[in-house]
Design a protein around this motif. Structure first.
Motif, PDB file in Angstrom:
ATOM      1  N   ILE A  21       3.224   1.803  -4.481  1.00  0.00           N
ATOM      2  CA  ILE A  21       3.752   2.688  -3.438  1.00  0.00           C
ATOM      3  C   ILE A  21       2.725   2.868  -2.323  1.00  0.00           C
ATOM      4  O   ILE A  21       3.068   2.851  -1.127  1.00  0.00           O
ATOM      5  CB  ILE A  21       4.145   4.041  -4.059  1.00  0.00           C
ATOM      6  CG1 ILE A  21       5.359   3.871  -4.983  1.00  0.00           C
ATOM      7  CG2 ILE A  21       4.434   5.070  -2.979  1.00  0.00           C
ATOM      8  CD1 ILE A  21       5.696   5.119  -5.759  1.00  0.00           C
ATOM      9  N   ARG A  22       1.457   3.027  -2.697  1.00  0.00           N
ATOM     10  CA  ARG A  22       0.414   3.182  -1.674  1.00  0.00           C
ATOM     11  C   ARG A  22       0.273   1.919  -0.829  1.00  0.00           C
ATOM     12  O   ARG A  22       0.108   2.000   0.395  1.00  0.00           O
ATOM     13  CB  ARG A  22      -0.907   3.520  -2.356  1.00  0.00           C
ATOM     14  CG  ARG A  22      -0.961   4.928  -2.913  1.00  0.00           C
ATOM     15  CD  ARG A  22      -2.273   5.181  -3.636  1.00  0.00           C
ATOM     16  NE  ARG A  22      -2.367   6.571  -4.095  1.00  0.00           N
ATOM     17  CZ  ARG A  22      -3.342   7.035  -4.871  1.00  0.00           C
ATOM     18  NH1 ARG A  22      -4.318   6.215  -5.251  1.00  0.00           N
ATOM     19  NH2 ARG A  22      -3.340   8.294  -5.248  1.00  0.00           N
ATOM     20  N   ALA A  23       0.338   0.741  -1.478  1.00  0.00           N
ATOM     21  CA  ALA A  23       0.233  -0.511  -0.725  1.00  0.00           C
ATOM     22  C   ALA A  23       1.411  -0.678   0.233  1.00  0.00           C
ATOM     23  O   ALA A  23       1.243  -1.062   1.394  1.00  0.00           O
ATOM     24  CB  ALA A  23       0.155  -1.696  -1.687  1.00  0.00           C
ATOM     25  N   ASP A  24       2.627  -0.372  -0.258  1.00  0.00           N
ATOM     26  CA  ASP A  24       3.797  -0.461   0.612  1.00  0.00           C
ATOM     27  C   ASP A  24       3.696   0.519   1.774  1.00  0.00           C
ATOM     28  O   ASP A  24       4.065   0.193   2.911  1.00  0.00           O
ATOM     29  CB  ASP A  24       5.073  -0.193  -0.198  1.00  0.00           C
ATOM     30  CG  ASP A  24       5.338  -1.274  -1.225  1.00  0.00           C
ATOM     31  OD1 ASP A  24       4.740  -2.373  -1.099  1.00  0.00           O
ATOM     32  OD2 ASP A  24       6.122  -1.039  -2.161  1.00  0.00           O
ATOM     33  N   SER A  25       3.204   1.719   1.486  1.00  0.00           N
ATOM     34  CA  SER A  25       3.054   2.712   2.554  1.00  0.00           C
ATOM     35  C   SER A  25       2.049   2.251   3.598  1.00  0.00           C
ATOM     36  O   SER A  25       2.280   2.400   4.811  1.00  0.00           O
ATOM     37  CB  SER A  25       2.626   4.054   1.950  1.00  0.00           C
ATOM     38  OG  SER A  25       2.426   5.013   2.960  1.00  0.00           O
ATOM     39  N   ALA A  26       0.920   1.675   3.148  1.00  0.00           N
ATOM     40  CA  ALA A  26      -0.073   1.178   4.103  1.00  0.00           C
ATOM     41  C   ALA A  26       0.486   0.041   4.943  1.00  0.00           C
ATOM     42  O   ALA A  26       0.240  -0.032   6.160  1.00  0.00           O
ATOM     43  CB  ALA A  26      -1.323   0.713   3.345  1.00  0.00           C
ATOM     44  N   GLN A  27       1.280  -0.843   4.328  1.00  0.00           N
ATOM     45  CA  GLN A  27       1.884  -1.945   5.083  1.00  0.00           C
ATOM     46  C   GLN A  27       2.872  -1.420   6.114  1.00  0.00           C
ATOM     47  O   GLN A  27       2.911  -1.888   7.255  1.00  0.00           O
ATOM     48  CB  GLN A  27       2.573  -2.905   4.116  1.00  0.00           C
ATOM     49  CG  GLN A  27       3.187  -4.119   4.802  1.00  0.00           C
ATOM     50  CD  GLN A  27       3.826  -5.069   3.807  1.00  0.00           C
ATOM     51  OE1 GLN A  27       3.788  -4.829   2.616  1.00  0.00           O
ATOM     52  NE2 GLN A  27       4.418  -6.135   4.318  1.00  0.00           N
ATOM     53  N   ARG A  28       3.674  -0.412   5.709  1.00  0.00           N
ATOM     54  CA  ARG A  28       4.622   0.165   6.678  1.00  0.00           C
ATOM     55  C   ARG A  28       3.901   0.827   7.829  1.00  0.00           C
ATOM     56  O   ARG A  28       4.322   0.704   8.990  1.00  0.00           O
ATOM     57  CB  ARG A  28       5.533   1.170   5.967  1.00  0.00           C
ATOM     58  CG  ARG A  28       6.607   0.538   5.110  1.00  0.00           C
ATOM     59  CD  ARG A  28       7.671   1.556   4.755  1.00  0.00           C
ATOM     60  NE  ARG A  28       7.118   2.683   4.032  1.00  0.00           N
ATOM     61  CZ  ARG A  28       7.009   2.747   2.710  1.00  0.00           C
ATOM     62  NH1 ARG A  28       7.404   1.717   1.977  1.00  0.00           N
ATOM     63  NH2 ARG A  28       6.513   3.806   2.120  1.00  0.00           N
ATOM     64  N   ARG A  29       2.798   1.532   7.540  1.00  0.00           N
ATOM     65  CA  ARG A  29       2.042   2.162   8.628  1.00  0.00           C
ATOM     66  C   ARG A  29       1.452   1.124   9.571  1.00  0.00           C
ATOM     67  O   ARG A  29       1.454   1.312  10.800  1.00  0.00           O
ATOM     68  CB  ARG A  29       0.933   3.036   8.045  1.00  0.00           C
ATOM     69  CG  ARG A  29       1.417   4.316   7.418  1.00  0.00           C
ATOM     70  CD  ARG A  29       0.268   5.292   7.228  1.00  0.00           C
ATOM     71  NE  ARG A  29      -0.743   4.753   6.351  1.00  0.00           N
ATOM     72  CZ  ARG A  29      -0.779   4.933   5.039  1.00  0.00           C
ATOM     73  NH1 ARG A  29       0.171   5.648   4.462  1.00  0.00           N
ATOM     74  NH2 ARG A  29      -1.743   4.414   4.295  1.00  0.00           N
ATOM     75  N   ALA A  30       0.972  -0.001   9.015  1.00  0.00           N
ATOM     76  CA  ALA A  30       0.423  -1.055   9.868  1.00  0.00           C
ATOM     77  C   ALA A  30       1.514  -1.657  10.746  1.00  0.00           C
ATOM     78  O   ALA A  30       1.310  -1.912  11.942  1.00  0.00           O
ATOM     79  CB  ALA A  30      -0.232  -2.137   9.010  1.00  0.00           C
ATOM     80  N   GLU A  31       2.697  -1.908  10.158  1.00  0.00           N
ATOM     81  CA  GLU A  31       3.804  -2.453  10.948  1.00  0.00           C
ATOM     82  C   GLU A  31       4.240  -1.482  12.034  1.00  0.00           C
ATOM     83  O   GLU A  31       4.526  -1.886  13.165  1.00  0.00           O
ATOM     84  CB  GLU A  31       4.972  -2.796  10.016  1.00  0.00           C
ATOM     85  CG  GLU A  31       4.678  -3.946   9.059  1.00  0.00           C
ATOM     86  CD  GLU A  31       5.814  -4.173   8.087  1.00  0.00           C
ATOM     87  OE1 GLU A  31       6.758  -3.349   8.089  1.00  0.00           O
ATOM     88  OE2 GLU A  31       5.761  -5.161   7.329  1.00  0.00           O
ATOM     89  N   GLU A  32       4.307  -0.190  11.707  1.00  0.00           N
ATOM     90  CA  GLU A  32       4.695   0.794  12.710  1.00  0.00           C
ATOM     91  C   GLU A  32       3.661   0.881  13.825  1.00  0.00           C
ATOM     92  O   GLU A  32       4.010   1.020  15.005  1.00  0.00           O
ATOM     93  CB  GLU A  32       4.870   2.150  12.038  1.00  0.00           C
ATOM     94  CG  GLU A  32       6.081   2.222  11.120  1.00  0.00           C
ATOM     95  CD  GLU A  32       6.135   3.528  10.362  1.00  0.00           C
ATOM     96  OE1 GLU A  32       5.200   4.343  10.552  1.00  0.00           O
ATOM     97  OE2 GLU A  32       7.084   3.727   9.589  1.00  0.00           O
ATOM     98  N   SER A  33       2.375   0.793  13.469  1.00  0.00           N
ATOM     99  CA  SER A  33       1.332   0.829  14.497  1.00  0.00           C
ATOM    100  C   SER A  33       1.422  -0.388  15.406  1.00  0.00           C
ATOM    101  O   SER A  33       1.305  -0.275  16.638  1.00  0.00           O
ATOM    102  CB  SER A  33      -0.044   0.884  13.826  1.00  0.00           C
ATOM    103  OG  SER A  33      -0.176   2.049  13.044  1.00  0.00           O
ATOM    104  N   ALA A  34       1.668  -1.567  14.813  1.00  0.00           N
ATOM    105  CA  ALA A  34       1.802  -2.769  15.635  1.00  0.00           C
ATOM    106  C   ALA A  34       3.029  -2.685  16.537  1.00  0.00           C
ATOM    107  O   ALA A  34       2.987  -3.076  17.708  1.00  0.00           O
ATOM    108  CB  ALA A  34       1.893  -3.998  14.727  1.00  0.00           C
TER     109      ALA A  34
END
Length: 333
Positions: free
Chosen positions: A204-217
């Motif tokens: 869940i933490r890895a998925d959350s970090a990936q979503r935050r990176a995609e949203e930032s990009a």
């Protein structure tokens, strides 16, 4: 439930002190301690008393035969039942307080192991003949906080619905290996569950970090696009008017102005209307082939409107290009 266990331990302490005293040297004295401890109203645990050397001395071959059964009786009160007492020979007789205490302790064990707990099963296990006597015993156990239960005499069959049992029975030493094995298996299952939970948390933490990176990009891309759009809009506004420097109407849609504004700007600059050589063309100046009869090659006529003869030159058409312009406006009516 913890309070009843504490009260039971406190109630046993006087008998433990007697067993540890220097006067507790005879088997009869040890037998009296066991009789009084098992008859006491608040004593429900006996393992600590069983461990005393004075009590264990009753197992010695030198002990008179009449006192041999007292140690076994104390063990039955610690982890046995009423049926165990009935099946074991050569045990000392029980007085009324001891019999009631052993039935209450047996009720605790039956409540934890027997489902459903019917009147018939309890009456047979406790050697009670009348349902009223059974209900009196169950009520006493409820008011003593030994069990939490509800009597259902009107059901078929009549039952005692037990929801909780006080932890007041001692553990039989022979059952310790089985308990240790059960607890070991339970620990292994808990460890497996914890590992699965930790793996899920990491995912869940890895998925959350990936979503935050995609949203930032995505946000950075949107900001970059808006910045480019604003810069293009500013350049279009600067060259919105047509002038001699070759400016284009770039960004007219982005900046919100309409083509009629361009016409007004052209008139203000003297390109269309407002000054110059003007000629007024009327509808009777059509020739037979549908063209303006008195137009020149450089004129771009329109019915009933003024045309600046220098407009073509100012808009960059020139006299050479104007010669090839001939607009069909229709036949004469």
């Amino acid at each position: 439930m913890d309070q009843i266990h504490t009260r039971a331990m406190d109630a046993l302490q006087p008998f433990i002190h007697l067993a540890n005293s220097s006067s507790a040297t005879s088997p009869r004295f040890a037998a009296n301690i066991i009789t009084n401890a098992t008859a006491s109203p608040q004593t429900y645990v006996f393992a600590e008393l069983l461990e005393r050397p004075t009590i264990q001395a009753l197992r010695s071959p030198d002990t008179p035969a009449e006192f041999h059964g007292y140690l076994t009786l104390l063990e039955i009160f610690a982890w046995g039942t009423w049926q165990d007492y009935q099946r074991t020979p050569n045990l000392p007789p029980l007085n009324d307080d001891q019999a009631r205490k052993l039935r209450l302790l047996s009720l605790l064990s039956l409540s934890a192991t027997t489902k459903p707990l019917t009147y018939d099963a309890l009456m047979g296990a406790l050697s009670i003949s009348a349902p009223a006597d059974l209900e009196f015993l169950v009520t006493a156990a409820i008011y003593s906080s030994l069990i939490t239960a509800r009597l259902s005499p009107a059901t078929a069959p009549p039952t005692v619905n037990v929801t909780s049992v006080a932890p007041l029975r001692d553990v039989k030493p022979q059952s310790l290996p089985t308990m240790i094995s059960t607890l070991t298996q339970w620990e292994a299952r808990c460890g497996a569950v914890i590992s699965d939970i930790e793996a899920e948390i990491a995912k869940i933490r890895a998925d959350s970090a990936q979503r935050r990176a995609e949203e930032s990009a995505r946000a950075a891309l949107i900001e970059k696009t808006l910045a480019n759009w604003n810069s293009e809009g500013s350049g279009g506004e600067a060259g919105a008017g047509l002038d001699g420097s070759g400016g284009r109407a770039t960004g007219s849609k982005k900046l919100g102005w309409k083509p009629r504004d361009l016409g007004a700007g052209l008139r203000g600059r003297g390109i269309i209307g407002g000054g110059g050589n003007k000629r007024e063309f009327k509808a009777d100046e059509f020739d037979d082939d549908g063209f303006w009869d008195n137009s020149t090659e450089g004129d771009l006529p329109g019915p009933g409107m003024d045309i600046d003869e220098g407009a073509g030159a100012r808009m960059g058409l020139g006299s050479a290009g104007a010669r090839h312009v001939k607009r069909i406006l229709g036949k004469k009516s």
